[in-house]
Structure formats: C-alpha cells, structure tokens
Design a protein around this motif. Structure first.
Motif, mmCIF file in Angstrom:
data_model
loop_
_atom_site.group_PDB
_atom_site.id
_atom_site.type_symbol
_atom_site.label_atom_id
_atom_site.label_comp_id
_atom_site.label_asym_id
_atom_site.label_seq_id
_atom_site.Cartn_x
_atom_site.Cartn_y
_atom_site.Cartn_z
ATOM 1 N N PRO A 1 -48.472 -5.195 1.947
ATOM 2 C CA PRO A 1 -48.090 -3.782 1.807
ATOM 3 C C PRO A 1 -48.101 -2.990 3.103
ATOM 4 N N TYR A 2 -48.838 -3.473 4.142
ATOM 5 C CA TYR A 2 -48.784 -2.753 5.420
ATOM 6 C C TYR A 2 -47.490 -3.067 6.164
ATOM 7 N N LYS A 3 -46.722 -4.082 5.670
ATOM 8 C CA LYS A 3 -45.390 -4.304 6.251
ATOM 9 C C LYS A 3 -44.346 -3.561 5.403
ATOM 10 N N MET A 4 -44.451 -3.733 4.090
ATOM 11 C CA MET A 4 -43.486 -3.055 3.213
ATOM 12 C C MET A 4 -44.072 -2.947 1.809
ATOM 13 N N LYS A 5 -44.002 -1.765 1.231
ATOM 14 C CA LYS A 5 -44.523 -1.584 -0.120
ATOM 15 C C LYS A 5 -43.450 -1.995 -1.128
ATOM 16 N N ALA A 6 -43.907 -2.281 -2.341
ATOM 17 C CA ALA A 6 -42.989 -2.798 -3.363
ATOM 18 C C ALA A 6 -41.852 -1.824 -3.663
ATOM 19 N N ASP A 7 -42.120 -0.510 -3.609
ATOM 20 C CA ASP A 7 -41.048 0.431 -3.963
ATOM 21 C C ASP A 7 -39.916 0.411 -2.937
ATOM 22 N N ARG A 8 -40.230 0.087 -1.696
ATOM 23 C CA ARG A 8 -39.186 -0.001 -0.669
ATOM 24 C C ARG A 8 -38.286 -1.212 -0.947
ATOM 25 N N SER A 9 -38.905 -2.297 -1.410
ATOM 26 C CA SER A 9 -38.115 -3.474 -1.783
ATOM 27 C C SER A 9 -37.207 -3.138 -2.965
ATOM 28 N N ALA A 10 -37.743 -2.352 -3.917
ATOM 29 C CA ALA A 10 -36.934 -1.966 -5.080
ATOM 30 C C ALA A 10 -35.746 -1.115 -4.640
ATOM 31 N N GLU A 11 -35.959 -0.250 -3.643
ATOM 32 C CA GLU A 11 -34.850 0.564 -3.112
ATOM 33 C C GLU A 11 -33.774 -0.330 -2.511
ATOM 34 N N GLU A 12 -34.229 -1.378 -1.840
ATOM 35 C CA GLU A 12 -33.250 -2.280 -1.224
ATOM 36 C C GLU A 12 -32.443 -3.026 -2.283
ATOM 37 N N VAL A 13 -33.122 -3.384 -3.371
ATOM 38 C CA VAL A 13 -32.401 -4.058 -4.455
ATOM 39 C C VAL A 13 -31.284 -3.135 -4.949
ATOM 40 N N GLU A 14 -31.602 -1.850 -5.153
ATOM 41 C CA GLU A 14 -30.595 -0.878 -5.592
ATOM 42 C C GLU A 14 -29.438 -0.821 -4.606
ATOM 43 N N TRP A 15 -29.795 -0.839 -3.351
ATOM 44 C CA TRP A 15 -28.817 -0.774 -2.250
ATOM 45 C C TRP A 15 -27.849 -1.966 -2.330
ATOM 46 N N VAL A 16 -28.407 -3.144 -2.577
ATOM 47 C CA VAL A 16 -27.573 -4.345 -2.665
ATOM 48 C C VAL A 16 -26.673 -4.266 -3.907
ATOM 49 N N LEU A 17 -27.247 -3.820 -5.015
ATOM 50 C CA LEU A 17 -26.493 -3.795 -6.278
ATOM 51 C C LEU A 17 -25.413 -2.724 -6.266
ATOM 52 N N ARG A 18 -25.528 -1.781 -5.336
ATOM 53 C CA ARG A 18 -24.583 -0.672 -5.313
ATOM 54 C C ARG A 18 -23.137 -1.130 -5.067
ATOM 55 N N ILE A 19 -22.970 -2.347 -4.599
ATOM 56 C CA ILE A 19 -21.608 -2.848 -4.413
ATOM 57 C C ILE A 19 -20.868 -2.937 -5.754
ATOM 58 N N GLY A 20 -21.642 -2.992 -6.833
ATOM 59 C CA GLY A 20 -21.049 -2.989 -8.177
ATOM 60 C C GLY A 20 -20.662 -4.382 -8.649
ATOM 61 N N GLY A 21 -20.802 -4.586 -9.939
ATOM 62 C CA GLY A 21 -20.317 -5.829 -10.539
ATOM 63 C C GLY A 21 -21.296 -6.984 -10.497
ATOM 64 N N ILE A 22 -22.525 -6.742 -10.021
ATOM 65 C CA ILE A 22 -23.536 -7.809 -10.088
ATOM 66 C C ILE A 22 -24.320 -7.582 -11.384
ATOM 67 N N GLU A 23 -24.095 -8.459 -12.357
ATOM 68 C CA GLU A 23 -24.835 -8.343 -13.617
ATOM 69 C C GLU A 23 -26.253 -8.860 -13.394
ATOM 70 N N VAL A 24 -27.206 -8.215 -14.042
ATOM 71 C CA VAL A 24 -28.601 -8.644 -13.861
ATOM 72 C C VAL A 24 -29.236 -8.884 -15.230
ATOM 73 N N GLU A 25 -29.778 -10.074 -15.412
ATOM 74 C CA GLU A 25 -30.501 -10.409 -16.652
ATOM 75 C C GLU A 25 -31.953 -10.640 -16.273
ATOM 76 N N THR A 26 -32.782 -9.611 -16.388
ATOM 77 C CA THR A 26 -34.200 -9.805 -16.081
ATOM 78 C C THR A 26 -34.936 -10.278 -17.339
ATOM 79 N N GLY A 27 -36.101 -10.855 -17.126
ATOM 80 C CA GLY A 27 -36.873 -11.370 -18.265
ATOM 81 C C GLY A 27 -36.246 -12.624 -18.868
ATOM 82 N N VAL A 28 -35.385 -13.268 -18.121
ATOM 83 C CA VAL A 28 -34.745 -14.496 -18.617
ATOM 84 C C VAL A 28 -35.115 -15.644 -17.692
ATOM 85 N N GLU A 29 -35.856 -16.596 -18.232
ATOM 86 C CA GLU A 29 -36.259 -17.749 -17.419
ATOM 87 C C GLU A 29 -35.295 -18.891 -17.677
#
Ligand code: FAD
Ligand code: SF4
Length: 437
Positions: free
Chosen positions: A177-205
């Motif tokens: 966390p002294y390098k990067m906190k989890a919420d910053r990683s979550a922001e980056e995920v949003e940033w990547v997904l912003r391109i649109g059209g990437i479907e995400v199925e969470t909770g699926v193993e």
C-alpha cells in the motif's frame, strides 16, 4: 486483539513513499534528461516506453502528449509508474549511473504525466472497427487487462472472467500500500475499461463455473492470464497454529483492512524474496515492534531486491541468514519459531538451534503455479506448473494464448502488461488468418 479481526491502521499509516512531483520539480528533472538516441532506459523497460520522448514532452509542457506516449506502449502506465522496480529497470539503466550523477527519476516523471492524464480524464483510445470475433480472457489482472485493451483497439470483442469480485489482480490485492493503494488500482481498471466493449464476468471461476471446453466453443480465442495460485505451505510441526499465515493471503487481507496488529509484538517472516520483503516492511509499517526475516540463504544471495532490503533495514527490520524454521510452537496459537542454522551447502548445523518469539508468522516461500489448470487440453505444454508459450504468447493449442505470472513464473506488473499486449497482437493475427475456423 487476535489477528483476523479488523483494526483501522492499515489504511491510514502507509505513507506514499515516493511522493509526487510539483510542476516545477517535474520540469527541472525533465530538463536534466540527455534524450539519448540509443536510450538504454527504453531497452530496460519490458513495455519499451519511449522514455526520452515522454520526458521531452514534459519539458515542453505537453502533458497530454507525454501521457499518450506512455499509454501507447503501456496502458497500465499509471500503476507501473508507482509499482515498477525502476531501480533495476529504466532508472538502473540510465546513463547518468555511469557518470557519478543521480539517474533521471523516470518513475516519478511517469507518475507526474499519467496522474495529470487521469485527473483530466483525457480519453486516448477508441475501439477498432468490430471484427465480429470474440475472445475470452481468464483472470482480470494486469496481463488480461492489457490484452483486452489492445484487442479492443484491434476491434475484437472481449469477455474477462474473474473469480474474485474485483479486477486488477495482485495490483489490487498484493502490491504494497505504500506503493499503491487498492482504490488507485480500481481507478486504473475503470480507465482501461473506458475503451468500451470489454465485458466483465466477476465471481466466475473458470474450471468450476464454466469449463475450458465451453470457452473454446463460445470464443474464437482464449487468453489465459490467471496469475499464480495460493501461498505455498510450510509443512513443519505446528504449521496449523493460529497466527501463521501465507504472506500473500495476509497482505490481501491487510490491504482490505481485515487484519489487526495492535496486539502483535513479534512478527517472523519466512523467505527471502520480494514478497517476504514487502511483508517485513508492511508489518513494520503497521508498527509491529520486532520484525525478523528468516532466510535459508545468505544476504548476498537473497532473491529479493537489494534496495527493498536496504529500505526494510532502515525501517527497523532484521534478518536471520542461513537459517530455516523447524517447528512452530505455542499454546493455542503461535508463540515461538524454532529455527536451525545451515552451512554454506544449506545443510543443517547440529546444535545450532535457536528460538524466535513470534505472535505473527508470515510464510513467503512462493505461490503455487496454475498452469496445471490447462492440463486437460491437449497440445498445451506445462513446465513446472508454468504454461509454455512461444515469444508471442501462443501455446501449442490453436487459439490458446497465455501471459503474465502464469507463463513467466511470477515477475512484475510491467512484464504482465507487456506479455498481455504482445499476446493480443498474436491473437489478432490468429483471428485475421481465420485459422480458428
Ligand atoms: C505480495 C506481492 C507484491 C508484489 N509487488 C509488486 C510490485 O511492487 N511491483 C510489481 O511490478 N509487481 C509486484 N508484484 C507482482 C505483480 O503483482 C504480478 O506480477 C502481476 O500482478 C501479474 O499479473 P497477472 O495478470 O499475470 O496475474 P494476477 O495479478 O495474479 O491476476 C490474475 C487474476 O486471475 C484470477 N484468476 C485466477 N484463476 C482464475 C480462474 N480459474 N477463473 C477466473 N479468474 C481467475 C485471479 O483472481 C487474479 O485476479 C507483487 C506480487 C505479490 C504477490
Ligand atoms: S538513459 Fe537517462 S538520460 Fe538517457 S534518455 Fe534515458 S532517462 Fe534520459
């Protein structure tokens, strides 16, 4: 308070240890760059960011262009600016190191540039023209995110299957966390997904909720980016005592604020790699009084980064070199670790036993490899648990690709980003050849 319960210190006490540049500081640093024509810093970057070019753009106050240069090469450039071990990559390769002058702080400049892009919300990339081809990605960590983003730029449809409830992989759950906190990683995920059209199925193993064969039938290509598995257990007497944890598991719970350390006085970390060093520094950061690493090798041969060990020492961590734990002891929970010293050939030395007090033990001796999950598919080779690929990320089975920790055995976020993107290019070539038919 026994561990496993929550106290609120983990979110509050970890300082951002590299800090941010002001505009003036960034300009001064950028103007020190020599803009080398055969820049060794680029060669040292797995994603081959054109470092002199993005630095030159900072120097001319062209921040939008600077960030574009970074993201063109590495869509995870924001987190890499924070978490990359630049000391052994780009900064370590800077020509200034040979001149007795401090090297350019490339990570801090990259952070300055990408943070400004995030603040402004600049949109850099559009999805390509729809190719009508679909790709499944197993795992939602850096490798799959980089792969999916590149695939969308190339016009392919993507679905990420992630067994957890959140994306980002170890960038969210493992990085200190002294390098990067989890919420910053979550922001980056949003940033990547912003391109649109990437479907995400969470909770699926994959393998439990959907089979590999089902994926193969539904999609024209599959990218395996499942990372590494659970912490390796230490099979010695007392291993099941409360207070003993796999380091990666503990770090994840610590980042989520789900561990309590207020009553912990003595923490022993087993191992000498980078996860062990992170665990040491995190335990010290949580103000555990005595934090000791027990490593079977010598200081000179430890696999963790030297700069991280130096930082851990400054923060008060200590080490027992050439020693192994032989038993955990305690009444009802761990209280002591019995250890034995090893000689230079790693043989136990008779009569060298000693005991360390411990009310928290973090075992950082590696993680299982997940390649075996693909063993049911003919044509895919597995080597010591790693998925074998060629240099493009292709496995031996048509339409199946892999990258990141599951294929490289466990490296850095920047390697996963590079391998994910490279595999996307190979998947694109495969889909355009029509060889999936
Ligand atoms: C404690 C720790 C600290 C680290 N610190 C740093 C650091 O400071 N800097 C750095 O650059 N690197 C660091 N790393 C390494 C870095 O985090 C990894 O190299 C990187 O995250 C690998 O990305 P990946 O996408 O291959 O795998 P992961 O990040 O592991 O992501 C894989 C994803 O796949 C999911 N998954 C697994 N199996 C399935 C399945 N069957 N179905 C669906 N989903 C599945 C997992 O839940 C996970 O989200 C650290 C690693 C650890 C363990
Ligand atoms: S090696 Fe150093 S001085 Fe040369 S371009 Fe890279 S950062 Fe600039």
């Amino acid at each position: 308070m026994p561990d496993g319960l929550t106290d609120d210190r983990s979110e509050t006490i970890f300082e951002d240890f590299k800090g941010e540049y002001t505009r003036e500081q960034a300009l001064v640093e950028a103007n020190r760059c020599l803009f080398c024509s055969d820049a060794p810093c680029i060669q040292a970057c797995p994603t081959e960011i054109d470092i002199p070019q993005f630095i030159r753009k900072i120097a001319t106050d062209n921040l939008v262009g600077s960030a574009r240069t970074i993201f063109e090469a590495n869509i995870l450039g924001m987190s890499c600016a924070r978490v990359c071990p630049v000391e052994v990559l780009c900064v370590g390769a800077c020509v200034y190191n040979h001149m007795g002058v401090p090297p350019i702080q490339i990570g801090k400049l990259q952070r300055y540039s990408t943070d400004k892009a995030f603040e402004k919300g600049t949109r850099y990339f559009e999805a390509g023209r729809d190719s009508q081809r679909s790709v499944a990605l197993i795992g939602g960590g850096p490798a799959s995110l980089a792969c999916a983003h590149e695939l969308r730029r190339l016009g392919h449809r993507c679905t990420i299957y992630e067994k957890r409830s959140t994306l980002g992989g170890l960038n969210t759950s493992g990085v200190a966390p002294y390098k990067m906190k989890a919420d910053r990683s979550a922001e980056e995920v949003e940033w990547v997904l912003r391109i649109g059209g990437i479907e995400v199925e969470t909770g699926v193993e994959v393998g439990r909720d959907i089979t590999l064969h089902e994926l193969e039938q539904r999609y024209q290509a599959v990218f395996f980016g499942a990372g590494l598995g659970s912490d390796t257990r230490l099979e010695i007497p007392g291993a099941d005592l409360p207070g003993i944890h796999g380091a990666v598991d503990w770090i994840e719970r610590m980042k989520l604020g789900r561990v309590a350390t207020s009553s912990i006085r003595d923490c022993v970390v087993i191992g000498g790699g980078n996860t062990a060093l992170d665990a040491l520094r995190e335990a010290r950061g949580l103000r555990v009084a005595r934090v000791t690493m027990v490593y079977r090798g010598s200081e000179a041969k430890m696999s963790g980064y030297r700069h991280e060990w130096s930082a851990a020492q400054v923060e008060g961590a200590r080490a027992e070199w050439q020693a192994i734990p032989i038993a955990f002891e305690g009444a009802g929970r761990v209280e002591r670790v019995r250890c034995q010293r090893l000689d230079d050939a790693k043989r136990p030395i008779a009569g060298s036993e000693f005991t360390l007090a411990a009310d928290l033990v973090l075992v950082a001796i590696g993680q299982s490899k997940l390649g075996q999950a693909l063993a049911e598919l003919s044509g895919i080779a597995i080597d010591a648990g790693r998925v074998v690929t060629d240099e493009t990320g292709a496995t031996g089975r048509k339409g199946w690709f892999a990258g990141g920790d599951c294929a490289n055995g466990g490296k850095e976020v920047v390697n996963a980003a590079a391998e994910g993107k490279r595999a996307a290019r190979a998947i694109d070539a495969h889909l355009r050849r029509g060889s999936h038919a």
